[in-house]
Design a protein around this motif. Structure first.
Motif, short mmCIF file in Angstrom:
data_model
loop_
_atom_site.label_atom_id
_atom_site.label_comp_id
_atom_site.label_asym_id
_atom_site.label_seq_id
_atom_site.Cartn_x
_atom_site.Cartn_y
_atom_site.Cartn_z
N ASN A 1 0.75 -1.31 0.05
CA ASN A 1 0.08 -0.04 0.12
C ASN A 1 0.76 1.23 0.21
OD1 ASN A 1 -2.89 -0.79 0.33
ND2 ASN A 1 -1.94 -2.35 1.73
N GLU A 2 1.83 1.54 0.74
CA GLU A 2 2.92 2.35 0.78
C GLU A 2 3.42 2.63 -0.61
OE1 GLU A 2 3.49 4.68 3.33
OE2 GLU A 2 1.87 3.72 4.29
N GLN A 3 3.81 1.52 -1.38
CA GLN A 3 4.40 1.68 -2.74
C GLN A 3 3.38 2.58 -3.50
OE1 GLN A 3 6.02 -1.96 -3.87
NE2 GLN A 3 7.65 -1.93 -2.40
N LYS A 4 2.24 2.23 -3.29
CA LYS A 4 1.23 2.54 -4.27
C LYS A 4 0.90 4.23 -4.02
CE LYS A 4 -0.83 -0.97 -6.46
NZ LYS A 4 -1.02 -1.19 -7.57
N LEU B 1 -4.83 0.80 9.27
CA LEU B 1 -4.77 1.74 8.58
C LEU B 1 -5.73 1.32 7.25
CD1 LEU B 1 -0.67 1.78 8.39
CD2 LEU B 1 -2.39 3.47 9.32
N VAL B 2 -6.15 2.73 6.68
CA VAL B 2 -7.30 2.65 5.46
C VAL B 2 -6.55 3.54 4.52
CG1 VAL B 2 -9.52 3.38 4.75
CG2 VAL B 2 -9.05 2.63 7.11
N TYR B 3 -6.48 2.76 3.26
CA TYR B 3 -5.97 3.26 1.95
C TYR B 3 -6.92 3.26 0.91
CZ TYR B 3 -1.34 2.21 4.21
OH TYR B 3 -0.32 2.31 4.74
N ARG B 4 -7.06 4.41 0.22
CA ARG B 4 -7.69 4.47 -0.85
C ARG B 4 -6.95 4.37 -2.27
NH1 ARG B 4 -12.86 8.49 -2.38
NH2 ARG B 4 -13.37 7.49 -4.39
N HIS B 5 -7.54 3.53 -3.09
CA HIS B 5 -6.59 3.20 -4.39
C HIS B 5 -7.27 3.72 -5.60
CE1 HIS B 5 -3.73 0.03 -2.68
NE2 HIS B 5 -4.13 0.50 -1.81
N TYR B 6 -6.55 4.24 -6.60
CA TYR B 6 -6.96 4.80 -7.63
C TYR B 6 -6.46 3.75 -8.91
CZ TYR B 6 -7.95 8.63 -4.61
OH TYR B 6 -8.56 9.43 -3.53
N ASP B 7 -5.93 2.80 -9.06
CA ASP B 7 -5.45 2.02 -9.99
C ASP B 7 -6.10 1.15 -10.79
OD1 ASP B 7 -5.81 0.45 -7.56
OD2 ASP B 7 -3.80 -0.51 -7.67
N SER B 8 -7.32 1.20 -10.45
CA SER B 8 -8.47 0.19 -11.18
C SER B 8 -9.61 1.29 -11.76
CB SER B 8 -8.81 -0.92 -10.21
OG SER B 8 -9.62 -0.57 -9.33
N HIS C 1 -12.63 0.80 -10.83
CA HIS C 1 -13.92 1.08 -9.83
C HIS C 1 -13.42 1.74 -8.46
CE1 HIS C 1 -12.14 -2.78 -8.81
NE2 HIS C 1 -12.43 -2.60 -7.59
N PRO C 2 -13.96 2.38 -7.62
CA PRO C 2 -13.70 2.72 -6.37
C PRO C 2 -13.49 1.75 -5.55
CG PRO C 2 -15.82 3.57 -6.74
CD PRO C 2 -15.59 3.01 -8.05
N HIS C 3 -12.47 1.70 -4.72
CA HIS C 3 -12.10 0.80 -3.62
C HIS C 3 -10.97 1.28 -2.83
CE1 HIS C 3 -8.67 0.11 -6.50
NE2 HIS C 3 -8.14 -0.81 -5.62
N LEU C 4 -11.00 0.55 -1.54
CA LEU C 4 -10.10 0.73 -0.62
C LEU C 4 -9.50 -0.38 -0.04
CD1 LEU C 4 -11.68 0.23 2.56
CD2 LEU C 4 -12.86 2.27 1.79
N HIS C 5 -8.18 -0.32 0.69
CA HIS C 5 -7.45 -1.33 1.31
C HIS C 5 -7.60 -1.15 2.84
CE1 HIS C 5 -5.94 -3.69 -2.19
NE2 HIS C 5 -6.49 -2.73 -2.58
N ILE C 6 -7.53 -2.11 3.70
CA ILE C 6 -7.27 -1.98 5.13
C ILE C 6 -6.37 -2.98 5.46
CG2 ILE C 6 -8.78 -1.88 7.37
CD1 ILE C 6 -11.21 -1.78 5.60
N VAL C 7 -5.35 -2.48 6.22
CA VAL C 7 -4.26 -3.14 6.79
C VAL C 7 -4.19 -3.43 8.39
CG1 VAL C 7 -1.73 -3.66 6.94
CG2 VAL C 7 -2.61 -2.84 4.77
#
Length: 421
Positions: A18-21, A102-109, A111-117
């Motif tokens: 997630n940090e690399q994104k 931690l909550v991350y919002r991704h913009y690499d696809s 559709h809207p989506h988020l990741h939680i670690v």
């Protein structure tokens, strides 16, 4: 909403992903829970060391890391605040509300989506069981959140063709209102997330099939000088209508700066599929179709759209090929001289003069608007966890290097065996 769960014993791997994104500009950190500092004051080692303080309390645990992605329908334009609220509610419902995450919002696809670690090791060293979490706690939480936040339900999309795109109907767009942005977003999400294009011209070749245009403005204009970008609806004649929508207003942030990064990445990603396109076009050219429309029509049968780029007085100056099978876009000259607009039009010069290209080209585009799509196969366990597949890039089933046009595929005759008496 679709929840996908991944468990492992490497908190650093999930955090690094997630940090690399974030460093690449493809994601941002939205929120933290259970940390000693605010999210904007946390560096990488603050995050990693805090998680490790928990995981060190139970080194015998086979799994100590929870990595969840929450995926939403492409039509949903969720704010960061709404995503944080959904993520926090989800973690509470699956029993991780008191855990650091931690909550991350991704913009690499598309559709809207988020990741939680997070980690499943508690402060006293005990372990939160994650066995069948996707089927039990997560599935229940997903259904409750869909109702609570008014999200598109996964069950409603199970049998839907999620990447079947339809052109924007300019007559139905209410200019300046949210319907315009939503109609454009429904096209932008899958196209930008799946297709491999290397310039704004190539992107517009695809978007034009769906009555959308990415517009930098006129040279010298304020938006052009500041590297801005807007998206416009096109009518049936290709004219820009309605209110321009700023690129920054869409959830996937298709700004010029972000697109330029994709242009560079796609240069190498599309190369393995170049040969397939050259072979398909070369095969049709060798058959010498009677006119340009027949050439375009023949390629459509192989799911390849031909986009003719025109200047003043409808003079064609370029040709772009959109391969919907491999999701790749190539200008004719990038494939080779024999595939360029000049070479192709030389074969049909008489027809070009006698018959206006506008009608034939527009007809060919309309025939290619609904792209056939084969739904991906999913395992029973995956379906149980997610319940719904969002659009994603799928590799070609047949290697591009081994591509053979369908006309050449013939069944071999069996040789008769001689029986000696």
């Amino acid at each position: 909403m679709v929840a996908r769960i991944n468990t492992s014993k490497s908190i650093s791997k999930a955090l690094n992903y997630n940090e690399q994104k974030v460093q690449q500009g493809r994601a941002e950190v939205l929120a933290e829970s259970g940390f000693l500092k605010d999210v904007d004051k946390l560096n990488f080692y603050d995050k990693l060391n805090h998680f490790k303080r928990y995981t060190s309390l139970n080194e015998r645990a086979a799994t100590n890391t929870l990595h969840v992605s929450l995926n939403f329908d492409p039509s949903e334009n969720l704010s960061n605040e709404k995503m944080i609220e959904i993520a926090t509610t989800y973690m509470d419902k699956v029993g991780f509300g008191n855990q650091p995450f931690l909550v991350y919002r991704h913009y690499d696809s598309g559709h809207p989506h988020l990741h939680i670690v997070s980690t499943n090791i508690e402060k006293d060293g005990t372990r939160i069981s994650m066995h069948n979490m996707g089927r039990n706690q997560s599935e229940k939480a997903r259904k409750e959140i869909e109702i609570e936040f008014g999200l598109v339900k996964a069950e409603d999309k199970k049998n839907a063709d999620l990447v079947k795109l339809h052109p924007v109907d300019a007559k139905k767009v209410i200019y300046g209102k949210s319907e315009t942005r939503r109609a454009i977003a429904n096209v932008l999400g899958p196209v930008i997330g799946q297709y491999k294009f290397t310039s704004l011209t190539e992107l517009n070749a695809i978007l034009g099939l769906y009555n959308i245009n990415a517009d930098r403005g006129q040279e010298g204009s304020r938006i052009y000088l500041h590297n801005g970008l807007t998206y416009r609806v096109l009518d049936d004649q290709g004219n820009k209508i309605g209110v321009p929508q700023p690129a920054s207003s869409f959830f996937m942030k298709p700004t010029l700066a972000n697109l330029q990064r994709k242009f560079t990445e796609n240069e190498s990603l599309r190369l393995p599929f170049k040969k397939r396109l050259q072979t398909a076009i070369g095969w049709i050219l060798n058959k010498r179709p009677e006119h340009l429309h027949a050439f375009i029509k023949s390629l459509e049968m192989d799911n390849i759209s031909v986009v003719l780029r025109k200047g003043k007085d409808n003079v064609i100056y370029g040709i772009t090929y959109v391969d919907h099978k491999t999701k790749c876009v190539f200008n004719g000259s990038d494939l080779g001289k024999q595939y360029s607009a000049k070479a192709v039009l030389e074969k049909y010069q008489q027809q070009v003069i006698e018959t206006p290209i506008t009608g034939g080209c527009k007809k060919s585009v309309q025939m290619q608007l609904e792209i056939p799509h084969h739904q991906p196969k999913t395992t029973a366990s995956h379906t149980a966890q997610s319940g719904w597949e969002l659009p994603e890039v799928k590799p070609l089933q047949t290697p591009a290097a081994d591509y053979v046009p369908y006309q050449l595929k013939r069944k071999r005759k069996r040789k008769k065996k001689l029986i000696s008496i």
